[in-house]
Design a protein around this motif. Structure first.
Motif, PDB file in Angstrom:
ATOM      1  N   ASP A 111       1.092  -1.257   0.296  1.00 51.56           N
ATOM      2  CA  ASP A 111      -0.619  -0.092  -0.197  1.00 51.56           C
ATOM      3  C   ASP A 111       0.401   1.655  -0.058  1.00 51.56           C
ATOM      4  N   ALA A 112       0.927   2.207  -1.059  1.00 51.23           N
ATOM      5  CA  ALA A 112       1.147   3.439  -0.786  1.00 51.23           C
ATOM      6  C   ALA A 112       1.273   4.295   0.117  1.00 51.23           C
ATOM      7  N   ASP A 113       0.179   4.423   0.717  1.00 53.85           N
ATOM      8  CA  ASP A 113       0.006   5.429   2.400  1.00 53.85           C
ATOM      9  C   ASP A 113       0.645   4.989   2.908  1.00 53.85           C
ATOM     10  N   SER A 114       0.712   3.135   3.733  1.00 56.91           N
ATOM     11  CA  SER A 114       0.615   2.439   4.689  1.00 56.91           C
ATOM     12  C   SER A 114       2.781   0.976   4.253  1.00 56.91           C
ATOM     13  N   GLU A 115       2.923   0.807   5.698  1.00 54.38           N
ATOM     14  CA  GLU A 115       3.587  -0.197   5.348  1.00 54.38           C
ATOM     15  C   GLU A 115       3.399  -1.322   5.339  1.00 54.38           C
ATOM     16  N   ASP A 116       1.715  -1.880   4.625  1.00 50.26           N
ATOM     17  CA  ASP A 116       0.867  -2.430   5.080  1.00 50.26           C
ATOM     18  C   ASP A 116       1.478  -3.577   3.733  1.00 50.26           C
ATOM     19  N   ARG A 117       1.651  -4.986   3.407  1.00 49.61           N
ATOM     20  CA  ARG A 117       2.386  -5.468   2.187  1.00 49.61           C
ATOM     21  C   ARG A 117       1.710  -6.402   1.940  1.00 49.61           C
ATOM     22  N   GLN A 118       1.431  -7.325   0.575  1.00 52.43           N
ATOM     23  CA  GLN A 118       1.055  -9.166   0.691  1.00 52.43           C
ATOM     24  C   GLN A 118       1.847  -9.013  -0.594  1.00 52.43           C
ATOM     25  N   LYS A 119       1.891 -10.893   0.191  1.00 54.47           N
ATOM     26  CA  LYS A 119       3.207 -11.175  -0.625  1.00 54.47           C
ATOM     27  C   LYS A 119       1.620 -12.082  -2.052  1.00 54.47           C
ATOM     28  N   ALA A 120       2.039 -11.779  -3.178  1.00 51.58           N
ATOM     29  CA  ALA A 120       1.373 -11.911  -4.894  1.00 51.58           C
ATOM     30  C   ALA A 120       1.191 -13.443  -5.464  1.00 51.58           C
ATOM     31  N   PHE A 121       2.491 -13.541  -5.579  1.00 48.65           N
ATOM     32  CA  PHE A 121       3.106 -14.872  -6.683  1.00 48.65           C
ATOM     33  C   PHE A 121       4.826 -14.563  -7.182  1.00 48.65           C
ATOM     34  N   VAL A 122       4.712 -16.044  -7.132  1.00 44.60           N
ATOM     35  CA  VAL A 122       6.754 -15.599  -7.774  1.00 44.60           C
ATOM     36  C   VAL A 122       6.290 -15.241  -8.983  1.00 44.60           C
ATOM     37  N   LEU A 123       7.929 -15.204  -9.087  1.00 44.28           N
ATOM     38  CA  LEU A 123       7.590 -14.824 -11.270  1.00 44.28           C
ATOM     39  C   LEU A 123       8.526 -16.153 -11.842  1.00 44.28           C
ATOM     40  N   GLU A 124       7.798 -16.013 -12.993  1.00 43.23           N
ATOM     41  CA  GLU A 124       8.427 -17.612 -13.807  1.00 43.23           C
ATOM     42  C   GLU A 124       9.715 -17.224 -14.841  1.00 43.23           C
ATOM     43  N   ALA A 125      10.492 -18.252 -15.012  1.00 37.05           N
ATOM     44  CA  ALA A 125      11.055 -18.011 -15.619  1.00 37.05           C
ATOM     45  C   ALA A 125      10.242 -17.755 -17.455  1.00 37.05           C
ATOM     46  N   GLY A 126      10.759 -16.868 -18.017  1.00 35.89           N
ATOM     47  CA  GLY A 126      10.532 -17.270 -19.747  1.00 35.89           C
ATOM     48  C   GLY A 126      11.540 -17.173 -20.620  1.00 35.89           C
ATOM     49  N   LYS A 127      11.236 -16.838 -22.172  1.00 35.76           N
ATOM     50  CA  LYS A 127      12.812 -17.011 -22.674  1.00 35.76           C
ATOM     51  C   LYS A 127      13.720 -15.470 -22.438  1.00 35.76           C
ATOM     52  N   GLY A 128      12.314 -14.008 -22.032  1.00 33.27           N
ATOM     53  CA  GLY A 128      12.577 -12.979 -22.182  1.00 33.27           C
ATOM     54  C   GLY A 128      12.864 -12.285 -20.745  1.00 33.27           C
ATOM     55  N   GLY A 129      12.786 -13.111 -19.565  1.00 36.55           N
ATOM     56  CA  GLY A 129      13.632 -13.633 -18.351  1.00 36.55           C
ATOM     57  C   GLY A 129      12.923 -13.612 -17.769  1.00 36.55           C
ATOM     58  N   TYR A 130      12.280 -12.802 -17.073  1.00 34.84           N
ATOM     59  CA  TYR A 130      10.938 -13.280 -15.378  1.00 34.84           C
ATOM     60  C   TYR A 130       9.415 -12.608 -15.694  1.00 34.84           C
ATOM     61  N   VAL A 131       9.051 -13.217 -15.654  1.00 35.10           N
ATOM     62  CA  VAL A 131       7.241 -12.948 -15.494  1.00 35.10           C
ATOM     63  C   VAL A 131       6.584 -13.329 -14.852  1.00 35.10           C
ATOM     64  N   GLY A 132       5.450 -12.830 -14.605  1.00 35.48           N
ATOM     65  CA  GLY A 132       3.952 -12.691 -13.686  1.00 35.48           C
ATOM     66  C   GLY A 132       3.194 -11.649 -13.923  1.00 35.48           C
ATOM     67  N   TRP A 133       1.510 -11.834 -13.406  1.00 40.25           N
ATOM     68  CA  TRP A 133       0.544 -11.458 -13.305  1.00 40.25           C
ATOM     69  C   TRP A 133      -0.353 -10.970 -12.730  1.00 40.25           C
ATOM     70  N   GLY A 134      -1.184 -10.844 -12.717  1.00 42.13           N
ATOM     71  CA  GLY A 134      -1.853 -10.690 -11.722  1.00 42.13           C
ATOM     72  C   GLY A 134      -3.675  -9.169 -12.506  1.00 42.13           C
ATOM     73  N   ALA A 135      -3.930  -9.615 -11.097  1.00 40.65           N
ATOM     74  CA  ALA A 135      -4.890  -8.599 -10.324  1.00 40.65           C
ATOM     75  C   ALA A 135      -5.784  -8.314  -9.341  1.00 40.65           C
ATOM     76  N   VAL A 136      -5.629  -6.739  -9.292  1.00 37.71           N
ATOM     77  CA  VAL A 136      -6.664  -6.285  -7.488  1.00 37.71           C
ATOM     78  C   VAL A 136      -7.448  -5.177  -7.730  1.00 37.71           C
ATOM     79  N   PRO A 137      -8.280  -5.949  -7.138  1.00 39.83           N
ATOM     80  CA  PRO A 137      -9.899  -4.971  -7.318  1.00 39.83           C
ATOM     81  C   PRO A 137      -8.948  -3.176  -7.237  1.00 39.83           C
ATOM     82  N   GLU A 138      -9.195  -2.043  -8.044  1.00 43.30           N
ATOM     83  CA  GLU A 138      -9.085  -0.631  -8.058  1.00 43.30           C
ATOM     84  C   GLU A 138      -8.913   0.097  -7.101  1.00 43.30           C
ATOM     85  N   ASP A 139      -9.932  -0.477  -5.768  1.00 45.08           N
ATOM     86  CA  ASP A 139     -10.217   1.087  -5.136  1.00 45.08           C
ATOM     87  C   ASP A 139      -8.416   0.393  -3.998  1.00 45.08           C
ATOM     88  N   THR A 140      -7.634  -0.414  -4.382  1.00 44.75           N
ATOM     89  CA  THR A 140      -6.531  -0.390  -3.906  1.00 44.75           C
ATOM     90  C   THR A 140      -5.307   0.475  -4.618  1.00 44.75           C
TER      91      THR A 140
END
Length: 168
Positions: A111-140
């Motif tokens: 969170d940009a306004d506080s120190e709250d943080r959450q683990k999202a995902f692990v990056l996966e090795a791909g041909k062009g480097g490490y990639v990952g994707w996800g989605a969060v609610p817009e109100d975050t």
């Protein structure tokens, strides 16, 4: 007989060429014109409405907002995101050095306004480097994306590699 032996191989080669040419010519002329190939069998072509055509018009690649990830470690990265349907869908791509055995690259959202943080995902090795994707609610929004090198897949933030902030 010995004077005809040099002519046998060229005559045989010429006969094969003539035979293959004849087969090609008959296959090209025997096909009825206007016949649809088997590839198109069962495919129905529909006429699109003007409304559908407007949606499908190609106007070039859509610009997607992106944020560069920076850090003290060697490596670069980028977060590309799109805000739609009340969610922020994002993709992370990073060029990082290969981790040692037992290590992995983890993505955290803070969170940009506080120190709250959450683990999202692990990056996966791909041909062009490490990639990952996800989605969060817009109100975050806004939130910070942090890429870390982890030795243990636990809830402890270890060695920060890259970071960047996604704004509204």
């Amino acid at each position: 007989m010995k004077k005809y032996i040099p002519f046998i191989f060229p005559a045989l080669a010429l006969a094969i060429v003539v035979f293959l040419g004849y087969r090609w010519y008959t296959s090209q002329t025997a096909r009825p014109t206007g016949q649809i190939s088997d590839f198109g069998e069962g495919v129905e072509i529909e006429e699109l409405s003007s409304e559908q055509l407007d949606k499908l018009k190609v106007t070039g690649a859509q610009d997607v907002p992106s944020v560069n990830l920076t850090g003290d470690a060697e490596g670069v990265g980028q977060v590309r995101y799109e805000i739609a349907d009340g969610k922020v869908a994002f993709t992370i791509s990073a060029a990082l050095p290969a981790p040692k055995a037992g290590e992995l690259y983890q993505v955290w959202l803070k969170d940009a306004d506080s120190e709250d943080r959450q683990k999202a995902f692990v990056l996966e090795a791909g041909k062009g480097g490490y990639v990952g994707w996800g989605a969060v609610p817009e109100d975050t929004l806004p939130f910070e994306v942090i890429v870390t090198k982890e030795t243990n897949n636990d809830d402890q933030l270890e060695e920060v590699q890259l970071r960047g902030t996604i704004q509204r």
